[in-house]
Scaffold this motif. Structure first.
Motif, PDB file in Angstrom:
ATOM      1  N   HIS A 297       0.862  -1.094   0.153  1.00 51.80           N
ATOM      2  CA  HIS A 297       0.095  -0.002   0.146  1.00 51.80           C
ATOM      3  C   HIS A 297       0.927   1.315  -0.175  1.00 51.80           C
ATOM      4  O   HIS A 297       1.573   1.559   0.868  1.00 51.80           O
ATOM      5  CB  HIS A 297      -1.013  -0.009   1.372  1.00 51.80           C
ATOM      6  N   CYS A 298       0.946   1.964  -1.116  1.00 52.21           N
ATOM      7  CA  CYS A 298       1.890   2.911  -1.214  1.00 52.21           C
ATOM      8  C   CYS A 298       1.650   4.518  -0.563  1.00 52.21           C
ATOM      9  O   CYS A 298       2.183   5.185  -0.690  1.00 52.21           O
ATOM     10  CB  CYS A 298       2.055   3.412  -2.797  1.00 52.21           C
ATOM     11  N   ASN A 299       0.257   4.309   0.090  1.00 54.16           N
ATOM     12  CA  ASN A 299       0.078   5.576   0.979  1.00 54.16           C
ATOM     13  C   ASN A 299       0.275   5.160   2.448  1.00 54.16           C
ATOM     14  O   ASN A 299       0.206   6.002   3.057  1.00 54.16           O
ATOM     15  CB  ASN A 299      -1.426   5.699   0.714  1.00 54.16           C
ATOM     16  N   THR A 300       0.832   3.975   2.779  1.00 54.18           N
ATOM     17  CA  THR A 300       0.910   3.738   4.092  1.00 54.18           C
ATOM     18  C   THR A 300       2.475   3.432   4.736  1.00 54.18           C
ATOM     19  O   THR A 300       3.118   2.946   3.898  1.00 54.18           O
ATOM     20  CB  THR A 300       0.086   2.405   4.446  1.00 54.18           C
ATOM     21  N   PHE A 301       2.567   3.901   5.647  1.00 54.53           N
ATOM     22  CA  PHE A 301       4.168   3.579   6.286  1.00 54.53           C
ATOM     23  C   PHE A 301       4.169   3.633   7.665  1.00 54.53           C
ATOM     24  O   PHE A 301       3.095   3.992   8.311  1.00 54.53           O
ATOM     25  CB  PHE A 301       5.020   4.727   5.590  1.00 54.53           C
ATOM     26  N   VAL A 302       5.071   3.171   8.420  1.00 57.71           N
ATOM     27  CA  VAL A 302       5.075   3.066   9.874  1.00 57.71           C
ATOM     28  C   VAL A 302       6.629   3.846  10.198  1.00 57.71           C
ATOM     29  O   VAL A 302       7.427   3.656   9.505  1.00 57.71           O
ATOM     30  CB  VAL A 302       5.269   1.818  10.468  1.00 57.71           C
ATOM     31  N   TYR A 303       6.539   4.458  11.411  1.00 56.43           N
ATOM     32  CA  TYR A 303       7.828   4.956  12.057  1.00 56.43           C
ATOM     33  C   TYR A 303       7.805   4.361  13.491  1.00 56.43           C
ATOM     34  O   TYR A 303       6.825   4.434  14.012  1.00 56.43           O
ATOM     35  CB  TYR A 303       7.942   6.110  11.773  1.00 56.43           C
ATOM     36  N   SER A 304       8.958   4.066  14.074  1.00 58.49           N
ATOM     37  CA  SER A 304       9.060   3.461  15.478  1.00 58.49           C
ATOM     38  C   SER A 304       9.763   4.583  16.005  1.00 58.49           C
ATOM     39  O   SER A 304      10.438   5.683  15.549  1.00 58.49           O
ATOM     40  CB  SER A 304      10.032   2.324  15.755  1.00 58.49           C
ATOM     41  N   SER A 305       9.683   4.762  17.461  1.00 57.96           N
ATOM     42  CA  SER A 305      10.204   5.718  18.299  1.00 57.96           C
ATOM     43  C   SER A 305      11.082   5.157  19.305  1.00 57.96           C
ATOM     44  O   SER A 305      11.252   3.929  19.664  1.00 57.96           O
ATOM     45  CB  SER A 305       9.028   6.423  18.892  1.00 57.96           C
ATOM     46  N   SER A 306      11.885   6.284  20.059  1.00 58.94           N
ATOM     47  CA  SER A 306      12.687   5.750  21.249  1.00 58.94           C
ATOM     48  C   SER A 306      11.838   5.449  22.365  1.00 58.94           C
ATOM     49  O   SER A 306      12.525   4.914  23.527  1.00 58.94           O
ATOM     50  CB  SER A 306      13.732   7.095  21.362  1.00 58.94           C
ATOM     51  N   LYS A 307      10.599   5.540  22.413  1.00 60.91           N
ATOM     52  CA  LYS A 307       9.703   5.041  23.466  1.00 60.91           C
ATOM     53  C   LYS A 307       9.173   3.974  23.324  1.00 60.91           C
ATOM     54  O   LYS A 307       8.316   3.582  23.987  1.00 60.91           O
ATOM     55  CB  LYS A 307       8.819   6.319  23.902  1.00 60.91           C
ATOM     56  N   GLY A 308       9.875   2.982  22.393  1.00 58.30           N
ATOM     57  CA  GLY A 308       9.052   1.934  22.092  1.00 58.30           C
ATOM     58  C   GLY A 308       7.565   1.730  21.426  1.00 58.30           C
ATOM     59  O   GLY A 308       6.977   0.653  21.464  1.00 58.30           O
ATOM     60  N   THR A 309       7.199   3.017  20.809  1.00 56.38           N
ATOM     61  CA  THR A 309       5.963   2.918  20.055  1.00 56.38           C
ATOM     62  C   THR A 309       6.212   2.835  18.845  1.00 56.38           C
ATOM     63  O   THR A 309       7.169   3.283  17.993  1.00 56.38           O
ATOM     64  CB  THR A 309       5.131   4.385  20.332  1.00 56.38           C
ATOM     65  N   ILE A 310       5.062   2.473  17.851  1.00 57.43           N
ATOM     66  CA  ILE A 310       5.146   2.312  16.469  1.00 57.43           C
ATOM     67  C   ILE A 310       3.751   3.067  15.984  1.00 57.43           C
ATOM     68  O   ILE A 310       2.647   2.819  16.479  1.00 57.43           O
ATOM     69  CB  ILE A 310       4.954   0.922  16.013  1.00 57.43           C
ATOM     70  N   ARG A 311       4.227   4.135  15.067  1.00 49.92           N
ATOM     71  CA  ARG A 311       3.019   4.636  14.650  1.00 49.92           C
ATOM     72  C   ARG A 311       2.714   4.293  12.829  1.00 49.92           C
ATOM     73  O   ARG A 311       3.685   4.276  12.208  1.00 49.92           O
ATOM     74  CB  ARG A 311       3.210   6.350  14.610  1.00 49.92           C
ATOM     75  N   LEU A 312       1.605   4.125  12.565  1.00 48.00           N
ATOM     76  CA  LEU A 312       1.191   3.924  11.182  1.00 48.00           C
ATOM     77  C   LEU A 312       0.451   4.929  10.614  1.00 48.00           C
ATOM     78  O   LEU A 312      -0.573   5.431  11.477  1.00 48.00           O
ATOM     79  CB  LEU A 312       0.447   2.516  11.298  1.00 48.00           C
ATOM     80  N   CYS A 313       0.865   5.454   9.614  1.00 42.03           N
ATOM     81  CA  CYS A 313       0.221   6.634   9.005  1.00 42.03           C
ATOM     82  C   CYS A 313      -0.175   6.316   7.568  1.00 42.03           C
ATOM     83  O   CYS A 313       0.413   5.570   6.922  1.00 42.03           O
ATOM     84  CB  CYS A 313       1.429   7.868   9.020  1.00 42.03           C
ATOM     85  N   ASP A 314      -1.189   7.102   7.176  1.00 43.44           N
ATOM     86  CA  ASP A 314      -1.812   7.001   6.139  1.00 43.44           C
ATOM     87  C   ASP A 314      -1.638   8.292   5.139  1.00 43.44           C
ATOM     88  O   ASP A 314      -2.111   9.202   5.797  1.00 43.44           O
ATOM     89  CB  ASP A 314      -3.205   6.653   6.103  1.00 43.44           C
ATOM     90  N   MET A 315      -0.912   8.600   4.271  1.00 46.37           N
ATOM     91  CA  MET A 315      -0.620   9.662   3.510  1.00 46.37           C
ATOM     92  C   MET A 315      -1.816  10.290   2.704  1.00 46.37           C
ATOM     93  O   MET A 315      -1.910  11.397   2.477  1.00 46.37           O
ATOM     94  CB  MET A 315       0.378   9.703   2.702  1.00 46.37           C
ATOM     95  N   ARG A 316      -3.001   9.466   2.897  1.00 40.98           N
ATOM     96  CA  ARG A 316      -4.169   9.942   2.220  1.00 40.98           C
ATOM     97  C   ARG A 316      -4.946  10.793   3.130  1.00 40.98           C
ATOM     98  O   ARG A 316      -5.679  11.826   2.761  1.00 40.98           O
ATOM     99  CB  ARG A 316      -5.069   8.943   1.741  1.00 40.98           C
TER     100      ARG A 316
END
Lengths: 449, 283
Positions: free
Chosen positions: A240-259
């Protein structure tokens, strides 16, 4: 032989195949491997090092005459990707170390890859040349200019065969878009864009445009004294070219939708596991910092690596991972020492096998670990010159936690913390793995029966 | 960067800290406040060291600052509950941690540590040197250490950053229209070239694969003649300006003004060359 689908851990015997790099006991800093990556077919294997060089290995065609040499990897191309730079404005030296290499899917005869250091991403084209033009009008074969008055005939240069040459040329340079250090790059499934992530921001690029990037995540606070969290890794969804994830130094992951928004500061999904109060220590936050995040090939799961564990998350369940694997839990009682010598900040990566059934990550003492998600079995193997006889089967290693140490076991206090395996790669469809041990690259394959 | 004297002090200190860390890890009856104090000191030392670097590591600094904040919060809550000094065994306030502003290492090195290096199991001998060595750190000190390092990480951003497309409301991420046109033009140019260089790798896929710029198609072909300073006066008067091929023709040196025959040959050659160039650039 194609293995992987449903292959169980006990069926796979890993054997030494090759090792690249010098045997010298003294390690030249520049030779330390900083990233390893197979391309999408597994035909090529790229490494980047601290000296800014990229070495690409190519798998040789399997030959019927030597079936046991199942497609060895040999050097295909070597080039200097990044050079050390000096930022005069900030009086800072910019390291040439290659942080990440990512391949683009192959669409014609040439190969393309992205390589990045802390500040600049480059698109490299690696192509073969086996013909050269001959018969120039104004120059002779040695390149010397011909006397114009001697030229009486006009001819069109023709292409003649030559010895195969592999050349790498920089096609695009994406610079000046990151104030902080780039930790990740990820090619989008549209093959037209890619993203680069630093500690506080993520930028989206179009391969054609080098003087502009689109900022899609920015977590820099107005007042830096309020900063409590940084971005540690980021990756696009494989389909899915609109979706990505990024992780953090606090142990969390965020999934984002560019749409949903141009600036993806509001996540679509937020993955975080509640803290286990029984394991709480001064170092809890530090060891929860995620050092790597990877989508499964299927796109249904993400895997994260923190200091002591590897976790698998289902995209549909945000409140906790579906699987947690202990990489080296015996280090939990050594955290203060590991904090003191900075090992606690080591950033280990993790990888999926082609069928998403087995995951692999590195540890200390040149150990690396594999976890079979189906059988729940795990194994510890070692990358060392001692186990480097051709096709020698790797013997599982074991760390002795306390009490009596068995003959083949190693005690925690004997572990060599300077021998860390941070970077590994798994062939996209076969049981071939590449393990970077400081300045050596080990290639292991499963035993051919 | 550090003077040799400081370096030696640091490495001694590091060794001592290594001993203390093992004590922390291996001892189960080390009092919690002492452990906390030890960790706090380690954090502050690290932040102090990072401050001396030209470019501190942002990730590590944030993690360490958070650890200090955590300890700070804990100590605040405790002092709210009981006004008594938390670590009674520790030296009085005169040894308090100097502000982060001082350039050198203002830490007082642990005294009497050397004796306890190899006796981590002997708790009594461990505790006293630790208590002697650990310093009182005030709440203000902790706050100033955190803000000091984080302020340092607010790097001066480039004055003219690369144009990051500013989103207007909830627009989809888009690239400006004119860029699209630029790509279009280049693609037109390439079509003619594709016919001639059929055996090359040019394909119909994403343009970066096609070596977008015209020049790249001619990579293999020596164009140094056109780049060189050596330049014959053009034999022929300039052809009509609309031809893109005009430039190379001007400097074509094989045309020599010495003989009329040559002029004739050149004329024919040049027109053939014109023709070839037209095909190549697909105009």
């Amino acid at each position: 032989s194609l293995a992987g689908f449903g292959s169980l851990m006990q069926d796979v015997l890993w054997c030494f195949s090759q090792v690249k790099g010098t045997i010298d006991t003294g390690v030249t800093e520049a030779d330390i491997i900083s990233t390893v990556e197979f391309n999408h077919t597994g035909e090529l294997l790229a490494t980047g090092d601290k000296g800014g060089r990229v070495v690409i290995f190519q798998r040789e065609q399997e030959s019927k005459n030597q079936p046991h040499r199942r497609g060895e990897y040999n050097v295909y191309s070597t080039f200097q990707s990044h050079e050390p730079e000096f930022d005069y404005l900030k009086s800072l030296e910019i390291e040439e170390k290659i942080n990440k290499i990512r391949w683009l899917p192959q669409q014609n005869a040439a190969y393309f890859l992205l390589s990045t250091n802390d500040k600049t991403v480059k698109l490299w084209k690696v192509s073969e040349r086996d013909k050269r033009p001959e018969g120039y009008n104004l120059k002779d074969e040695d390149g010397r200019l011909r006397d114009p008055s001697m030229i009486t005939v006009l001819r069109v240069p023709v292409l003649r065969p030559m010895d195969l040459m592999v050349e790498a040329t920089p096609r695009r340079v994406f610079a000046n878009a990151h104030t902080y250090h780039i930790n990740s790059i990820s090619v989008n499934s549209d093959y037209e864009t890619y993203m680069s992530a630093d500690d506080l921001r993520i930028n989206l690029w179009n391969f054609e445009i080098t003087n502009q990037s689109f900022n899609i995540v920015d977590i820099k606070p107005a007042n830096m004294e309020e900063l409590t969290e940084v971005i540690t890794a980021a990756e696009f969804h494989p389909h899915h070219c609109n979706t990505f994830v990024y992780s953090s130094s606090k142990g969390t992951i965020r999934l984002c939708d560019m749409r949903t928004a141009a600036l993806c500061d509001r996540h679509a999904k937020f993955f975080e596991e509640p803290e286990d109060p029984s394991n709480r220590s001064f170092f809890s936050e530090i060891i929860s910092s995620i050092s790597d995040v990877k989508f499964s090939h299927s796109g249904r799961y993400i895997m994260t690596r923190d200091y002591l564990t590897v976790k698998v998350w289902d995209l549909n369940m945000e409140n906790r991972p579906i699987e947690t694997y202990q990489v080296h839990d015996y280090l939990r009682s050594k955290l203060c020492s590991l904090y003191e010598n900075d090992c606690i900040f080591d950033k280990f990566e993790c990888v999926w096998n082609g069928s998403d059934s087995v995951i692999m990550t590195g540890s200390y003492n040149n150990f690396f670990r594999m976890f079979d998600r189906n059988t729940k079995r795990d194994v510890t193997l070692e990358a060392s010159r001692e186990n480097s006889k051709p096709r020698a089967i790797l013997k599982p290693r074991k760390v002795c936690v306390g009490g009596k140490r068995r003959k083949d076991e190693i005690s925690v206090d004997s572990l060599d913390f300077s021998k860390k395996i941070l970077h590994t790669a798994w062939h996209p469809s076969e049981n071939i793995i590449a393990v970077a041990a400081t300045n050596n690259l080990y290639i292991f394959q499963d035993k051919v029966n | 960067m550090l003077g040799r004297g400081l370096k030696r002090k640091l490495s001694d200190y590091e060794e001592n800290m290594a001993g203390l860390s093992s004590a922390f890890d291996s001892s189960r009856s080390l009092p919690y406040p002492l452990k906390r104090q030890l960790v706090l000191n380690m954090c502050l030392t690290k932040l102090q060291t990072y401050k001396m670097l030209v470019e501190p590591n942002l990730h590590r600094s944030v993690l360490i600052a958070n650890t200090v904040r955590q300890i700070q919060e804990e100590m605040r809550q405790e002092s709210n509950q009981q006004p008594v000094n938390i670590c009674p065994g520790i030296a009085p306030a005169s040894h308090s941690y100097a502000g982060m502003e001082s350039p050198g290492i203002s830490l007082q090195l642990p005294s009497g540590i050397n004796q306890q290096e190899s006796h981590c199991c002997d708790l009594r001998s461990v505790e006293d040197p630790i208590e002697n060595s650990l310093l009182i750190v005030s709440d203000d000190d902790m706050s100033s250490a955190i803000s000091s390092i984080l302020k340092d990480l607010d790097f001066v951003e480039d004055i003219s950053p690369p144009t990051c497309l500013v989103p207007t409301g909830d627009d989809q991420p888009k690239f400006p229209e004119n860029t699209g046109l630029k790509l279009e033009d280049d693609r037109q140019d390439l079509k003619g070239a594709e016919c001639v260089f059929g055996s090359f790798e040019i394909s119909n896929s994403t343009s970066y694969l096609k070596d977008l710029a015209i020049d790249d198609i001619f990579e293999d072909i020596d164009t140094s003649m056109y780049d060189s300073d050596f330049c014959c006066p053009p034999l022929m008067p300039p052809r009509s300006p609309s031809l893109a091929t005009e430039e190379p023709l001007k400097t074509f040196p094989s045309c020599n003004s010495s003989s009329a025959n040559n002029i004739q040959i050149c004329r024919t050659d040049l027109s053939e060359l014109d023709h070839i160039m037209e095909i190549l650039v697909g105009s």
